[in-house]
Design a protein around this motif. Structure first.
Motif, short mmCIF file in Angstrom:
data_model
loop_
_atom_site.label_atom_id
_atom_site.label_comp_id
_atom_site.label_asym_id
_atom_site.label_seq_id
_atom_site.Cartn_x
_atom_site.Cartn_y
_atom_site.Cartn_z
N HIS A 79 0.83 -1.21 0.00
CA HIS A 79 0.00 0.00 0.00
C HIS A 79 0.87 1.26 0.00
O HIS A 79 0.61 2.20 -0.76
CB HIS A 79 -0.92 0.00 1.23
CG HIS A 79 -2.14 -0.85 1.07
ND1 HIS A 79 -3.42 -0.34 1.15
CD2 HIS A 79 -2.28 -2.18 0.82
CE1 HIS A 79 -4.30 -1.32 0.97
NE2 HIS A 79 -3.63 -2.44 0.79
N ARG A 80 1.90 1.28 0.84
CA ARG A 80 2.75 2.47 0.93
C ARG A 80 3.54 2.67 -0.36
O ARG A 80 3.75 3.81 -0.80
CB ARG A 80 3.69 2.36 2.14
CG ARG A 80 2.95 2.56 3.47
CD ARG A 80 3.91 2.85 4.60
NE ARG A 80 4.63 1.67 5.06
CZ ARG A 80 4.17 0.82 5.97
NH1 ARG A 80 2.97 1.00 6.50
NH2 ARG A 80 4.89 -0.22 6.36
N LEU A 81 3.99 1.58 -0.97
CA LEU A 81 4.72 1.68 -2.23
C LEU A 81 3.83 2.26 -3.32
O LEU A 81 4.25 3.17 -4.06
CB LEU A 81 5.25 0.31 -2.64
CG LEU A 81 6.01 0.24 -3.97
CD1 LEU A 81 7.23 1.14 -3.96
CD2 LEU A 81 6.41 -1.21 -4.28
N MET A 82 2.62 1.76 -3.44
CA MET A 82 1.70 2.29 -4.45
C MET A 82 1.36 3.75 -4.17
O MET A 82 1.25 4.57 -5.10
CB MET A 82 0.44 1.44 -4.49
CG MET A 82 0.64 0.03 -5.05
SD MET A 82 1.28 0.02 -6.75
CE MET A 82 -0.06 0.86 -7.62
N GLU B 96 2.00 6.87 -6.77
CA GLU B 96 0.93 7.80 -7.14
C GLU B 96 1.29 9.23 -6.77
O GLU B 96 1.01 10.17 -7.53
CB GLU B 96 -0.38 7.39 -6.48
CG GLU B 96 -1.08 6.23 -7.16
CD GLU B 96 -2.53 6.09 -6.73
OE1 GLU B 96 -3.35 6.91 -7.20
OE2 GLU B 96 -2.83 5.19 -5.93
N ALA B 97 1.90 9.42 -5.60
CA ALA B 97 2.29 10.76 -5.17
C ALA B 97 3.31 11.39 -6.10
O ALA B 97 3.44 12.62 -6.17
CB ALA B 97 2.85 10.71 -3.74
N LEU C 207 2.45 8.65 -10.89
CA LEU C 207 2.27 7.41 -11.64
C LEU C 207 0.79 7.03 -11.69
O LEU C 207 0.10 7.04 -10.67
CB LEU C 207 3.07 6.28 -11.00
CG LEU C 207 3.23 5.02 -11.87
CD1 LEU C 207 4.18 5.29 -13.02
CD2 LEU C 207 3.75 3.86 -11.03
N ASP C 208 0.32 6.66 -12.87
CA ASP C 208 -1.05 6.20 -13.05
C ASP C 208 -1.15 4.74 -12.61
O ASP C 208 -0.49 3.88 -13.19
CB ASP C 208 -1.43 6.34 -14.53
CG ASP C 208 -2.86 5.91 -14.81
OD1 ASP C 208 -3.57 5.49 -13.87
OD2 ASP C 208 -3.27 5.98 -15.99
N PRO C 209 -1.96 4.44 -11.58
CA PRO C 209 -2.01 3.06 -11.08
C PRO C 209 -2.77 2.10 -11.98
O PRO C 209 -2.69 0.88 -11.80
CB PRO C 209 -2.72 3.21 -9.73
CG PRO C 209 -3.60 4.41 -9.91
CD PRO C 209 -2.82 5.34 -10.80
N GLU C 210 -3.53 2.63 -12.94
CA GLU C 210 -4.23 1.75 -13.86
C GLU C 210 -3.22 1.01 -14.72
O GLU C 210 -2.21 1.56 -15.13
CB GLU C 210 -5.19 2.55 -14.74
CG GLU C 210 -6.40 3.07 -14.00
CD GLU C 210 -7.23 1.96 -13.35
OE1 GLU C 210 -7.52 0.97 -14.04
OE2 GLU C 210 -7.56 2.09 -12.16
N GLY C 211 -3.50 -0.22 -15.00
CA GLY C 211 -2.57 -1.00 -15.81
C GLY C 211 -1.42 -1.57 -15.02
O GLY C 211 -0.41 -1.98 -15.60
#
Length: 323
Positions: A118-121, A125-126, A129-133
């Motif tokens: 969770h923290r890495l994602m 994002e911060a 980076l687009d998390p989709e895909g």
């Protein structure tokens, strides 16, 4: 994860790094997106046991299938190789990386590894980076992680993967992520079982920026190729071959499988099916390659590294290590 009656998923689209599970509780990692004589080509990685899953080495997986489940051993005429293959009617569970990651991010973490994911994602994002895909594979895909598990992220878009590498490099410089320490590098090297010395392995890996650590846990990022170019031709093996050449195109070097175009009189392409040699060489570099020479039905020659997961006695090495 999508649970289905065995065979009902027959028309599903499979991609490398997906997991499929059979009625016997055998969990295979998919290695090719196309079906081969109605079989999903894969490698046995886990088996279900009371209370969870047991991870299997390549040797353990081969022995288990040979002795107890030989119907999952398949000779591929198109690839001229014997490997693991599950008939699509025998797939009971299709574990899908993107769906799994989306589900995990909507739920509270269940353990320390999920907290770090969770923290890495959130860090990605911060930094735009687009998390989709993006998906998750490895032990986290089936909930088999433990305290020393890695985090294995998959990227289905080249632009997002490239940005992720830039973010990793930046966060390492800011000390928001950590480089792998000597024990993590040694553990990664031992796990790969590759044909490089440790110093050779370390030099190549440290310039890739496709792995780092978050709070002591190693993570990797892998780019998948949405266009299955590698499956369009049938190849026949011609034996082990050594060559030296210059890399003239590395645009697909971080994909799975990795692809390098070569300045060589006869062999214009090198393909790696093992993660060790992803991103191994850059355009303009001279390399030494040992692998399996293959010829297609139309006479196209290529050299393949990674005819098994460990790529035993196969390698790609940069000859002038100056970076």
């Amino acid at each position: 994860m999508v649970k289905k009656r065995c065979g009902i998923d027959a028309l599903s689209s499979y991609q490398p790094k997906d997991f499929i599970e059979t009625a016997e509780g055998l969990v295979f990692a998919v290695v090719a997106g196309d079906l081969d004589e109605e079989r999903v080509l894969a490698t046995l990685r886990y088996r279900r046991i009371p209370g969870g899953y047991q991870k299997l080495s390549t040797r353990e997986g081969d022995e288990l299938l040979k002795n107890h489940h030989p119907h999952y051993i398949h000779y591929s005429k198109a690839r001229d190789v014997t490997l693991h293959g599950v008939h699509r009617d025998l797939v009971c569970v299709h574990h899908q990386p993107r769906q799994r990651l989306r589900t995990m991010r909507l739920q509270p973490p269940h353990d320390e590894i999920e907290e770090k994911l969770h923290r890495l994602m959130d860090l990605f994002e911060a930094n735009g980076l687009d998390p989709e895909g993006i998906g998750i594979t490895g032990s986290l895909l089936i909930g088999a992680q433990h305290g020393t598990s890695d985090i294995d992220l998959l990227f289905y878009r080249q632009t997002v993967f490239s940005k992720a590498r830039e973010i990793i490099k930046s966060l390492l410089a800011k000390r928001q992520l950590q480089p792998l320490d000597s024990s993590l590098w040694r553990e990664a090297y031992n796990r790969r079982g590759c044909s490089l010395t440790f110093d050779e392995y370390l030099w190549h890996e440290q310039r890739k920026y496709n792995k780092a650590a978050i709070e002591g846990t190693k993570f990797d990022i892998t780019q998948l190729n949405p266009n299955p170019w590698q499956d369009l031709l049938c190849y026949r093996k011609q034996g082990t071959h050594n060559l030296k050449a210059r890399v003239v195109d590395d645009c697909h070097s971080f994909e799975y499988p990795a692809r390098y175009l070569l300045d060589h009189p006869a062999i214009k392409e090198a393909v790696s099916y093992t993660a060790t040699y992803v991103g191994q060489a850059m355009q303009g570099e001279q390399v030494a390659i040992r692998g399996q020479l293959e010829v297609s039905s139309v006479g196209h020659l290529r050299i393949v590294i990674g005819t098994n997961r460990e790529a035993t006695d196969e390698y790609i090495k940069v000859l002038s290590r100056q970076h």
